[in-house]
Design a protein around this motif. Structure first.
Motif, PDB file in Angstrom:
ATOM      1  N   TYR A 124       0.844  -1.206   0.000  1.00 39.11           N
ATOM      2  CA  TYR A 124       0.000   0.000   0.000  1.00 39.11           C
ATOM      3  C   TYR A 124       0.876   1.252   0.000  1.00 39.11           C
ATOM      4  CZ  TYR A 124      -2.991   3.658   2.008  1.00 39.11           C
ATOM      5  OH  TYR A 124      -3.656   4.844   2.249  1.00 39.11           O
ATOM      6  N   ALA A 125       1.893   1.241   0.867  1.00 38.75           N
ATOM      7  CA  ALA A 125       2.811   2.383   0.919  1.00 38.75           C
ATOM      8  C   ALA A 125       3.609   2.512  -0.370  1.00 38.75           C
ATOM      9  CB  ALA A 125       3.760   2.227   2.114  1.00 38.75           C
ATOM     10  N   MET A 126       3.982   1.376  -0.944  1.00 34.07           N
ATOM     11  CA  MET A 126       4.731   1.393  -2.199  1.00 34.07           C
ATOM     12  C   MET A 126       3.870   1.961  -3.326  1.00 34.07           C
ATOM     13  SD  MET A 126       6.485  -1.899  -4.026  1.00 34.07           S
ATOM     14  CE  MET A 126       7.414  -1.759  -5.561  1.00 34.07           C
ATOM     15  N   ALA A 127       2.595   1.570  -3.352  1.00 31.77           N
ATOM     16  CA  ALA A 127       1.696   2.072  -4.388  1.00 31.77           C
ATOM     17  C   ALA A 127       1.411   3.553  -4.208  1.00 31.77           C
ATOM     18  CB  ALA A 127       0.385   1.280  -4.362  1.00 31.77           C
ATOM     19  N   PHE A 128       1.298   3.987  -2.948  1.00 32.65           N
ATOM     20  CA  PHE A 128       0.957   5.394  -2.665  1.00 32.65           C
ATOM     21  C   PHE A 128       2.195   6.284  -2.663  1.00 32.65           C
ATOM     22  CE2 PHE A 128      -0.315   8.467   0.919  1.00 32.65           C
ATOM     23  CZ  PHE A 128      -0.664   9.447  -0.002  1.00 32.65           C
ATOM     24  N   LEU A 129       3.130   5.998  -1.752  1.00 34.99           N
ATOM     25  CA  LEU A 129       4.328   6.826  -1.621  1.00 34.99           C
ATOM     26  C   LEU A 129       5.399   6.435  -2.623  1.00 34.99           C
ATOM     27  CD1 LEU A 129       4.618   6.936   2.283  1.00 34.99           C
ATOM     28  CD2 LEU A 129       3.632   8.660   0.769  1.00 34.99           C
ATOM     29  N   GLY A 130       5.518   5.136  -2.899  1.00 28.43           N
ATOM     30  CA  GLY A 130       6.593   4.666  -3.774  1.00 28.43           C
ATOM     31  C   GLY A 130       6.445   5.117  -5.210  1.00 28.43           C
ATOM     32  N   MET A 131       5.196   5.260  -5.690  1.00 29.73           N
ATOM     33  CA  MET A 131       4.995   5.723  -7.059  1.00 29.73           C
ATOM     34  C   MET A 131       5.112   7.232  -7.172  1.00 29.73           C
ATOM     35  SD  MET A 131       4.744   3.021  -8.749  1.00 29.73           S
ATOM     36  CE  MET A 131       4.470   3.863 -10.310  1.00 29.73           C
ATOM     37  N   ALA A 132       5.020   7.916  -6.035  1.00 26.73           N
ATOM     38  CA  ALA A 132       5.068   9.380  -6.051  1.00 26.73           C
ATOM     39  C   ALA A 132       6.341   9.944  -6.673  1.00 26.73           C
ATOM     40  CB  ALA A 132       4.880   9.919  -4.631  1.00 26.73           C
ATOM     41  N   PRO A 133       7.540   9.358  -6.419  1.00 29.82           N
ATOM     42  CA  PRO A 133       8.729   9.950  -7.039  1.00 29.82           C
ATOM     43  C   PRO A 133       8.673   9.946  -8.562  1.00 29.82           C
ATOM     44  CG  PRO A 133       9.254   7.807  -6.059  1.00 29.82           C
ATOM     45  CD  PRO A 133       7.921   8.239  -5.550  1.00 29.82           C
ATOM     46  N   PHE A 134       8.140   8.870  -9.127  1.00 27.83           N
ATOM     47  CA  PHE A 134       8.012   8.816 -10.582  1.00 27.83           C
ATOM     48  C   PHE A 134       6.969   9.823 -11.069  1.00 27.83           C
ATOM     49  CE2 PHE A 134       9.303   4.619  -9.052  1.00 27.83           C
ATOM     50  CZ  PHE A 134      10.493   4.466  -9.742  1.00 27.83           C
ATOM     51  N   GLY A 135       5.894   9.956 -10.288  1.00 23.93           N
ATOM     52  CA  GLY A 135       4.880  10.951 -10.632  1.00 23.93           C
ATOM     53  C   GLY A 135       5.416  12.367 -10.537  1.00 23.93           C
ATOM     54  N   ASN A 136       6.189  12.658  -9.472  1.00 15.90           N
ATOM     55  CA  ASN A 136       6.765  13.991  -9.308  1.00 15.90           C
ATOM     56  C   ASN A 136       7.736  14.321 -10.438  1.00 15.90           C
ATOM     57  OD1 ASN A 136       5.404  14.558  -6.913  1.00 15.90           O
ATOM     58  ND2 ASN A 136       6.973  13.597  -5.647  1.00 15.90           N
ATOM     59  N   LEU A 137       8.577  13.340 -10.779  1.00 17.62           N
ATOM     60  CA  LEU A 137       9.551  13.552 -11.848  1.00 17.62           C
ATOM     61  C   LEU A 137       8.839  13.766 -13.184  1.00 17.62           C
ATOM     62  CD1 LEU A 137      12.627  13.650 -12.264  1.00 17.62           C
ATOM     63  CD2 LEU A 137      12.535  11.236 -12.867  1.00 17.62           C
ATOM     64  N   LEU A 138       7.823  12.942 -13.435  1.00 17.88           N
ATOM     65  CA  LEU A 138       7.060  13.063 -14.675  1.00 17.88           C
ATOM     66  C   LEU A 138       6.340  14.401 -14.745  1.00 17.88           C
ATOM     67  CD1 LEU A 138       5.944  11.736 -17.268  1.00 17.88           C
ATOM     68  CD2 LEU A 138       4.084  10.803 -15.855  1.00 17.88           C
ATOM     69  N   ALA A 139       5.702  14.796 -13.623  1.00 14.96           N
ATOM     70  CA  ALA A 139       4.963  16.062 -13.603  1.00 14.96           C
ATOM     71  C   ALA A 139       5.899  17.246 -13.798  1.00 14.96           C
ATOM     72  CB  ALA A 139       4.204  16.195 -12.285  1.00 14.96           C
ATOM     73  N   GLY A 140       7.064  17.209 -13.134  1.00 17.33           N
ATOM     74  CA  GLY A 140       8.024  18.297 -13.293  1.00 17.33           C
ATOM     75  C   GLY A 140       8.528  18.396 -14.716  1.00 17.33           C
ATOM     76  N   TYR A 141       8.818  17.252 -15.329  1.00 13.57           N
ATOM     77  CA  TYR A 141       9.330  17.229 -16.699  1.00 13.57           C
ATOM     78  C   TYR A 141       8.269  17.730 -17.680  1.00 13.57           C
ATOM     79  CZ  TYR A 141      11.240  15.379 -21.073  1.00 13.57           C
ATOM     80  OH  TYR A 141      11.701  15.257 -22.349  1.00 13.57           O
ATOM     81  N   VAL A 142       7.044  17.216 -17.531  1.00 13.49           N
ATOM     82  CA  VAL A 142       5.967  17.596 -18.446  1.00 13.49           C
ATOM     83  C   VAL A 142       5.619  19.077 -18.286  1.00 13.49           C
ATOM     84  CG1 VAL A 142       3.534  17.217 -19.028  1.00 13.49           C
ATOM     85  CG2 VAL A 142       5.034  15.265 -18.574  1.00 13.49           C
ATOM     86  N   ALA A 143       5.553  19.547 -17.026  1.00  9.88           N
ATOM     87  CA  ALA A 143       5.211  20.950 -16.767  1.00  9.88           C
ATOM     88  C   ALA A 143       6.255  21.896 -17.340  1.00  9.88           C
ATOM     89  CB  ALA A 143       5.051  21.181 -15.271  1.00  9.88           C
ATOM     90  N   GLU A 144       7.500  21.442 -17.388  1.00  6.39           N
ATOM     91  CA  GLU A 144       8.572  22.268 -17.931  1.00  6.39           C
ATOM     92  C   GLU A 144       8.348  22.554 -19.415  1.00  6.39           C
ATOM     93  OE1 GLU A 144      12.486  24.067 -17.051  1.00  6.39           O
ATOM     94  OE2 GLU A 144      10.951  23.188 -15.792  1.00  6.39           O
ATOM     95  N   TYR A 145       7.673  21.624 -20.113  1.00  5.57           N
ATOM     96  CA  TYR A 145       7.520  21.740 -21.568  1.00  5.57           C
ATOM     97  C   TYR A 145       6.126  22.165 -22.011  1.00  5.57           C
ATOM     98  CZ  TYR A 145      12.151  19.759 -22.108  1.00  5.57           C
ATOM     99  OH  TYR A 145      13.510  19.558 -22.049  1.00  5.57           O
ATOM    100  N   ILE A 146       5.092  21.695 -21.316  1.00  4.33           N
ATOM    101  CA  ILE A 146       3.736  22.033 -21.764  1.00  4.33           C
ATOM    102  C   ILE A 146       3.001  22.936 -20.780  1.00  4.33           C
ATOM    103  CG2 ILE A 146       3.588  19.849 -23.024  1.00  4.33           C
ATOM    104  CD1 ILE A 146       1.608  18.862 -20.913  1.00  4.33           C
TER     105      ILE A 146
END
Length: 415
Positions: free
Chosen positions: A350-372
């Motif tokens: 549960y923690a891996m699904a919630f907190l563990g996926m967050a780093p990939f989400g944060n990195l993806l959101a930061g990268y995407v927001a930088e361009y679009i």
């Protein structure tokens, strides 16, 4: 009102509730201070995502291992070590900030260390609930109160943090956070916890780890809930990482604006937690999950189009109401249906699904927001959550059918 706080009848849980409540306010001070510090130093959406990624990548890697150890060892001891480590992390940030030598690479390095301690803190704290609460029927109430406590701190911490940053600097927030951990450490030491009967096992750690994955995959309710959490965490939850940009670039504010936005989000989530705490049974939570995710997704889309401070506050309130309703309900269902000897491993997933996926989400959101841009990034996240909610709804009849015999065996519903 008495039923709303019925888990506080347990002495150990009362200690934890007070100590953890104080500590969480400090944690939110650090969250808002760190995000504002990074954006002030770099003015980069991408680096906000990188810091978010670094703070949680080790959570993703080590949480499953932590779940095995939580099933094998005393949960309070693991929790104590994790809290001490997190306290030292906050003091290190404070020292570097006050000395005026802090740089982004310091924050990234310390965030990586923080993620390691969180990997052990989360499954041990989630599993420890059943050890602290004397009456098993009060466990769902304790889970909801934990969420209310977390969100209450989310309301107080960012508001106070924004003011402290404006009046002094981010170092004050880090220092207060470090001191606040003393409260929960004292609370843990004051508890009188009966020694847990831990079944001896000849299985290796790797074998127990695989066994936990097999157990989760074989259960349709557990598998479906965890997959929905993954989607929400990957595409929806990174909205918090982008809030400094929303506050500064879209709404034209500063750290106080960021604090107000995050506090509005916290109020919505706390309202959801109190609503769940008033419930007396886990019955009906399954059908509530997709509705909550749908509300969260709609909230994100509304925030993406808002250019008004008060409208954004309202959107974050309802969006966070949905997000917390979903996460707390998921936790309650998992805690109810899981076998005791696998509790640590399932809650680590549960923690891996919630907190563990967050780093990939944060990195993806930061990268995407930088361009679009941040608007389209929030819009895409909201759409992804809504789509996941509809997919889950299609499988809901089968999930409820699998839950029924478990609820009958536990006396939650009658045959």
């Amino acid at each position: 009102m008495k039923e709303l706080f019925r888990a506080l009848r347990s002495r150990n849980y009362r200690f934890f509730f007070v100590g953890q409540g104080v500590s969480l306010i400090g944690s939110w001070l650090t969250r808002i201070a760190m995000s504002w510090l990074v954006y002030r130093l770099t003015n980069s959406a991408l680096l906000l995502g990188v810091v978010g990624f670094s703070s949680q990548i080790l959570t993703f890697v080590f949480t499953p291992l932590a779940g095995v150890l939580v099933d094998r060892w005393e949960r309070r001891s693991i929790l104590l070590i994790a809290q001490i480590g997190l306290m030292l992390h906050a003091f290190a940030l404070a020292a570097l900030t006050f000395l005026g030598i802090i740089e982004v690479w310091h924050i990234i390095a310390l965030s990586v260390v923080q993620g390691l301690f969180v990997a052990f803190d989360t499954p041990s704290r989630q599993s420890f609930v059943v050890d602290m609460v004397e009456r098993r029927e009060d466990v769902p109430n304790a889970i909801a109160l934990n969420s209310a406590m977390f969100q209450g701190a989310r309301f107080i911490g960012p508001s106070v943090g924004g003011v402290l940053i404006a009046l002094s600097n981010e170092g004050v927030c880090f220092l207060i956070d470090g001191i606040s951990y003393i409260a929960v450490i004292i609370a843990l030491l004051l508890m009188q916890i009966p020694k847990r009967n831990i079944a001896k096992t000849t299985m290796r750690v790797s074998e127990e780890l695989i066994d936990g994955f097999h157990y989760a995959y074989a259960s349709l309710p557990i598998r479906a809930i965890l997959l929905l959490i993954v989607v929400v965490s990957l595409f929806g939850m990174p909205y918090a990482t982008l809030m400094p940009i929303v506050a500064k670039e879209i709404l034209g504010g500063g750290p106080q604006t960021l604090g107000i936005l995050m506090a509005s989000s916290g109020v919505g989530a706390m309202a959801a937690a109190l609503l769940l705490a008033s419930r007396k049974s886990v019955r009906g939570l399954g059908k509530f999950l997709p509705l909550a995710v749908l509300l969260f997704g709609c909230g994100l889309i509304a925030v993406a189009f808002s250019r008004n401070m008060y409208l954004s506050m309202g959107c974050l309130f309802f969006g966070s109401f949905g997000a917390l309703s979903f996460l707390a309900s998921s936790n309650t269902i998992l805690q109810t249906i899981v076998d005791e000897n696998k509790r640590g491993r399932i809650l680590s997933l549960y923690a891996m699904a919630f907190l563990g996926m967050a780093p990939f989400g944060n990195l993806l959101a930061g990268y995407v927001a930088e361009y679009i841009g941040v608007m389209l990034t929030l819009l895409a996240g909201g759409i992804a959550c809504i789509a996941a909610a509809f997919v889950f709804s299609r499988h809901l009849p089968s999930i409820r059918e699998d839950l029924r015999p478990i609820y009958i065996a536990k006396g939650i519903i009658e045959e």
